[in-house]
Design an enzyme around this catalytic site. Sequence first.
Site, short mmCIF file in Angstrom:
data_model
loop_
_atom_site.label_atom_id
_atom_site.label_comp_id
_atom_site.label_asym_id
_atom_site.label_seq_id
_atom_site.Cartn_x
_atom_site.Cartn_y
_atom_site.Cartn_z
N LYS A 62 5.33 -38.81 -20.66
CA LYS A 62 5.85 -40.08 -20.14
C LYS A 62 4.97 -41.24 -20.63
O LYS A 62 5.47 -42.29 -21.02
CB LYS A 62 5.90 -40.05 -18.60
CG LYS A 62 7.01 -39.14 -18.09
CD LYS A 62 6.89 -38.81 -16.61
CE LYS A 62 7.95 -37.77 -16.23
NZ LYS A 62 7.80 -37.26 -14.86
N GLN A 106 4.40 -38.01 -9.48
CA GLN A 106 4.70 -36.77 -10.19
C GLN A 106 4.72 -35.60 -9.19
O GLN A 106 3.76 -35.39 -8.47
CB GLN A 106 3.65 -36.53 -11.30
CG GLN A 106 3.92 -35.32 -12.15
CD GLN A 106 5.19 -35.46 -13.01
OE1 GLN A 106 5.46 -36.52 -13.57
NE2 GLN A 106 5.98 -34.41 -13.07
N ASP A 129 11.86 -43.46 -10.36
CA ASP A 129 12.57 -42.17 -10.38
C ASP A 129 13.91 -42.22 -9.66
O ASP A 129 14.66 -41.25 -9.70
CB ASP A 129 11.68 -41.13 -9.66
CG ASP A 129 11.20 -40.06 -10.60
OD1 ASP A 129 11.71 -40.00 -11.73
OD2 ASP A 129 10.32 -39.28 -10.19
#
Length: 310
Positions: A62, A106, A129
């Site tokens: 990422k 994460q 997200d």
Amino acid sequence: MLGRMPNWFMALRLNGRKLAEEVEKRLQHEILVGLAKVDRPPGLAVLRVGDDPASGVYVANKEKACARIGVRSFGTHLPSGTTIDELLSKIHSLNKDENIDGILLQLPLPNKMEEGPLLAAIDPEKDADGLHTLNLGRLLKGEKGPRSCTPAGVMALLSRYQIPIEGKKAVVVGRSILVGQPMALMLQAANATVTIAHSRTRDLSGLTKEADLLIVAAGQPRMIRTEHVRPGAVVVDVGIHRLPCENPSNQIKGKLCGDVLAEEVEPLVSALTPVPGGVGPMTVAMLLVNTVSRWQQHCGLSFTLGDLLP
Ligand code: NDP
């Protein structure tokens, strides 16, 4: 596209790697255009807790993607002993930081730490997200907002290859909040007739064989075989697994595979996403789309990425 196909028909491979590159180029351009008007680039904070090796690889990917397109990344790696209160305080400071447009926690967290309160603490306007309760509610109501990256990536891939959705029978295998549920909502919003299957579904193959469009996110390596698929269907394989390597002594990593037994299913279907190179790269691309679109909004720039957010 959909319908019965002769045996010799080769399935179209829905190339997520290629589309992710196209999306990155477009985002890079949008950032350059925006930087002519505002004095800071988009910022993404990836919060990692503990030392899960797979998470380490995902976070590094990422951050590399951010660097390629001109998003500044604010990586924060905290030790596995970090308390919930310490994490909440970190999230609150990221929420307040004006250089940060997107925050990503994460997962999975170490030591069975509960993710719910932490995801809820992320400012919904910085939810890279798309997993905040408010943003899942916005998806349900058809309101604009950050979208869950994996299903949004699937929608972008289907759109890029002009796969018809309206009026089609779609079956989603899996009902997680991360993938299955938002996937079903997005397909429904695109006017498919959607059924969700899960581990208690009876006669799974009877159901999946009805699907014009089959999306598999069950987390079960190679479970979807010819008996689950209707000839000519479009199959999207969200699963990603590393198979044990044939000879562990040579230290070469095992091959990646999905939830679909691709060798068996590919000759039967009209289109299939490969693993790797299908949905995975699109998930990262949509994280960038969420971040850049939040930046456009936070900086008062024109919102130009609406076609990529289902
Ligand atoms: P979860 O484990 O959270 O959910 C799996 C879902 O599949 C559950 O709803 C479960 O049902 C259902 N399921 C499990 N076994 C079966 C079965 N035999 N028949 C029917 N349904 C079944 O997984 P995620 O949604 O988080 O992820 C799914 C897969 O996608 C994983 O392989 C994951 O690694 C991959 N993934 C890939 C991404 C990418 O970028 N390519 C991103 C995110 C995930 P029940 O609810 O009844 O338990």
